[in-house]
Enzyme design. Structure first.
Site, PDB file in Angstrom:
ATOM      1  N   LYS A  33       1.085 -29.211 -92.497  1.00  0.00           N
ATOM      2  CA  LYS A  33       2.391 -29.838 -92.231  1.00  0.00           C
ATOM      3  C   LYS A  33       2.224 -31.359 -92.121  1.00  0.00           C
ATOM      4  CE  LYS A  33       1.646 -29.031 -87.308  1.00  0.00           C
ATOM      5  NZ  LYS A  33       1.902 -28.115 -86.171  1.00  0.00           N
ATOM      6  N   ARG A 128       9.147 -23.113 -77.253  1.00  0.00           N
ATOM      7  CA  ARG A 128       9.455 -24.132 -78.260  1.00  0.00           C
ATOM      8  C   ARG A 128      10.069 -23.459 -79.478  1.00  0.00           C
ATOM      9  NH1 ARG A 128       4.853 -27.722 -81.293  1.00  0.00           N
ATOM     10  NH2 ARG A 128       4.442 -25.651 -82.141  1.00  0.00           N
ATOM     11  N   TYR A 242       0.484 -63.085 -79.423  1.00  0.00           N
ATOM     12  CA  TYR A 242       1.775 -63.033 -78.726  1.00  0.00           C
ATOM     13  C   TYR A 242       1.594 -62.936 -77.224  1.00  0.00           C
ATOM     14  CZ  TYR A 242       4.554 -62.237 -82.991  1.00  0.00           C
ATOM     15  OH  TYR A 242       5.176 -62.357 -84.192  1.00  0.00           O
ATOM     16  N   MET A 290       2.526 -56.744 -85.724  1.00  0.00           N
ATOM     17  CA  MET A 290       3.011 -55.812 -86.740  1.00  0.00           C
ATOM     18  C   MET A 290       2.027 -55.648 -87.893  1.00  0.00           C
ATOM     19  SD  MET A 290       6.575 -55.856 -88.894  1.00  0.00           S
ATOM     20  CE  MET A 290       7.610 -55.907 -87.449  1.00  0.00           C
TER      21      MET A 290
HETATM   22  C1  LIG Z   1       0.666 -27.519 -85.792  1.00  0.00           C
HETATM   23  C2  LIG Z   1       0.565 -26.063 -85.618  1.00  0.00           C
HETATM   24  C3  LIG Z   1      -0.634 -25.399 -85.918  1.00  0.00           C
HETATM   25  C4  LIG Z   1      -1.936 -26.123 -86.174  1.00  0.00           C
HETATM   26  O1  LIG Z   1      -2.395 -26.586 -84.922  1.00  0.00           O
HETATM   27  P1  LIG Z   1      -3.747 -27.427 -84.725  1.00  0.00           P
HETATM   28  O2  LIG Z   1      -3.812 -27.660 -83.267  1.00  0.00           O
HETATM   29  O3  LIG Z   1      -3.550 -28.699 -85.493  1.00  0.00           O
HETATM   30  O4  LIG Z   1      -4.863 -26.627 -85.259  1.00  0.00           O
HETATM   31  C5  LIG Z   1      -0.613 -24.008 -85.929  1.00  0.00           C
HETATM   32  N1  LIG Z   1       0.506 -23.323 -85.596  1.00  0.00           N
HETATM   33  C6  LIG Z   1       1.668 -23.929 -85.252  1.00  0.00           C
HETATM   34  C7  LIG Z   1       2.866 -23.112 -84.904  1.00  0.00           C
HETATM   35  C8  LIG Z   1       1.737 -25.323 -85.244  1.00  0.00           C
HETATM   36  O5  LIG Z   1       2.875 -25.932 -84.886  1.00  0.00           O
END
Ligand SMILES: *Cc1c(COP(=O)(O)O)cnc(C)c1O
Length: 347
Positions: A33, A128, A242, A290
């Site tokens: 992802k 979640r 800055y 930046m």
């Molecule tokens: C992001 C995610 C993973 C992968 O998790 P890692 O900690 O990066 O290995 C697996 N399952 C779900 C549902 C996730 O949101």
């Protein structure tokens, strides 16, 4: 060439996958992802498919397009956010498998893509994503009748092996899936490291593939080298950057390098991070701005051409510590301005 250079080692990603894969007896997929945690989902997916990955996970249906194109028709691609309004077309056209999160999504799926494969995501305590026990009980008969490809849940505290939440979620997941025929998945990177009782039929690591904790045996994957734009002498009592947050206490040489918070090098690294000239650490002085960072190079024998911020001396987690965050956020923040170079097979 003034843009900083980000090198991504595809062989290291493949090798991390193989090592994680060897820790369980079950299938090991890959979570790619957010553009493979910022490293380039198409390149990463192709390299992992060559290494033997048959199952990928993304967050959103939209992310499936580049990956399907990269890996072709064979591998499965699951979508964590499930079947959202408007997803029917990409799910069908790209052959993506939604992980159904609610009775509402289940109804939407049955209505718009009745014969299309799906999985089920259960909430075992993280609150979640996924169906809670009561909701699952209500749709379970219908859902199971359609033979889900996978039933999964996610651990909230897997990076803390001693946390009581891990065993609680394991019990809950077992209870919610007892007696089912469908393949099950609970473990991401942290869950793999918790041991076999967490592995079920399929593991789905993300961060460990990309060299991050909690997989402390991971091979580093990224190197980030920042070119020096100029070097100047600063007298004792003069300030740098800055808000004049750093004032020289000795005659100093200050290098200005070409990257800043717009490139994902967080402003919270100001005055805290270390950059490296080969094997020599050099402290960041003053504020990260930046596009630029100022670094004290007084103790170097020569003017450097570039300074490294991610290298074998400094992992994404070490840098994250200095900025008050986690390796995941360092990786997914890596900016679009870098010259990206892929190394390893298939690069
Ligand atoms: C992001 C995610 C993973 C992968 O998790 P890692 O900690 O990066 O290995 C697996 N399952 C779900 C549902 C996730 O949101």
């Amino acid at each position: 060439m003034s843009a900083a250079r980000l090198t991504i080692d595809l062989d290291a990603i493949a090798s991390n996958w193989q090592r994680l894969s060897r820790l369980s007896r079950t299938e090991t997929g890959a979570t790619i992802k957010a553009d493979a945690y910022g490293l380039g989902a198409a390149r990463v997916a192709r390299r992992l498919a060559d290494a033997g990955v048959r199952t990928f996970f993304v967050a959103l249906a939209e992310e499936g397009a580049a990956i399907r194109q990269a890996v072709g028709t064979g591998p499965r691609i699951f979508v964590f956010s499930g079947h959202m309004a408007g997803d029917a077309q990409p799910l069908r056209n790209l052959d993506l498998i939604p992980l159904i999160n609610s009775a509402e999504q289940m109804a939407r799926h049955a209505e718009s893509l009745p014969a299309h494969p799906f999985g089920v995501q259960l909430d075992s305590g993280m609150n979640r994503l996924g169906m809670e026990a009561a909701e699952w009980a209500a749709v379970r008969q219908v859902g199971l009748g359609a033979s889900p490809q996978l039933i999964m849940s996610h651990l909230a505290c897997a990076d803390e092996p001693q946390h009581l939440m891990n065993a609680e979620q394991l019990d809950k997941f077992q209870e919610m899936t007892r007696g089912l025929e469908a393949p099950r998945s609970l473990a991401a990177t942290g869950g793999i490291l918790l041991g076999p009782s967490y592995h079920f039929d399929l593991c789905r690591p993300g961060i460990g593939l990309y060299g991050g904790l909690p997989f402390d045996e991971a091979q580093p994957v990224v190197t980030l080298s920042l070119p020096v734009v100029q070097v100047r002498d600063v007298e004792p009592g003069e300030a740098v950057g800055y808000s004049c947050t750093w004032v020289a206490s000795r005659p100093s040489r200050i290098a200005t390098v070409a990257a800043g918070y717009a490139d994902g090098l967080l402003r919270t690294l100001s005055g805290k991070a270390t950059l490296w000239a080969g094997d020599t650490p050099c402290p960041v002085v003053g504020r990260v701005s930046m596009d630029l960072i100022t670094v004290d190079v007084t103790d170097l024998p020569e003017e450097p051409e570039a300074l490294d911020i991610l290298s074998r001396h400094q992992t994404v987690d070490a840098l994250a510590d200095q900025g008050g965050t986690i390796g995941y956020e360092i990786l997914t923040s890596l900016g679009a301005r870098y010259r990206r170079r892929y190394i390893g097979a298939g690069a």
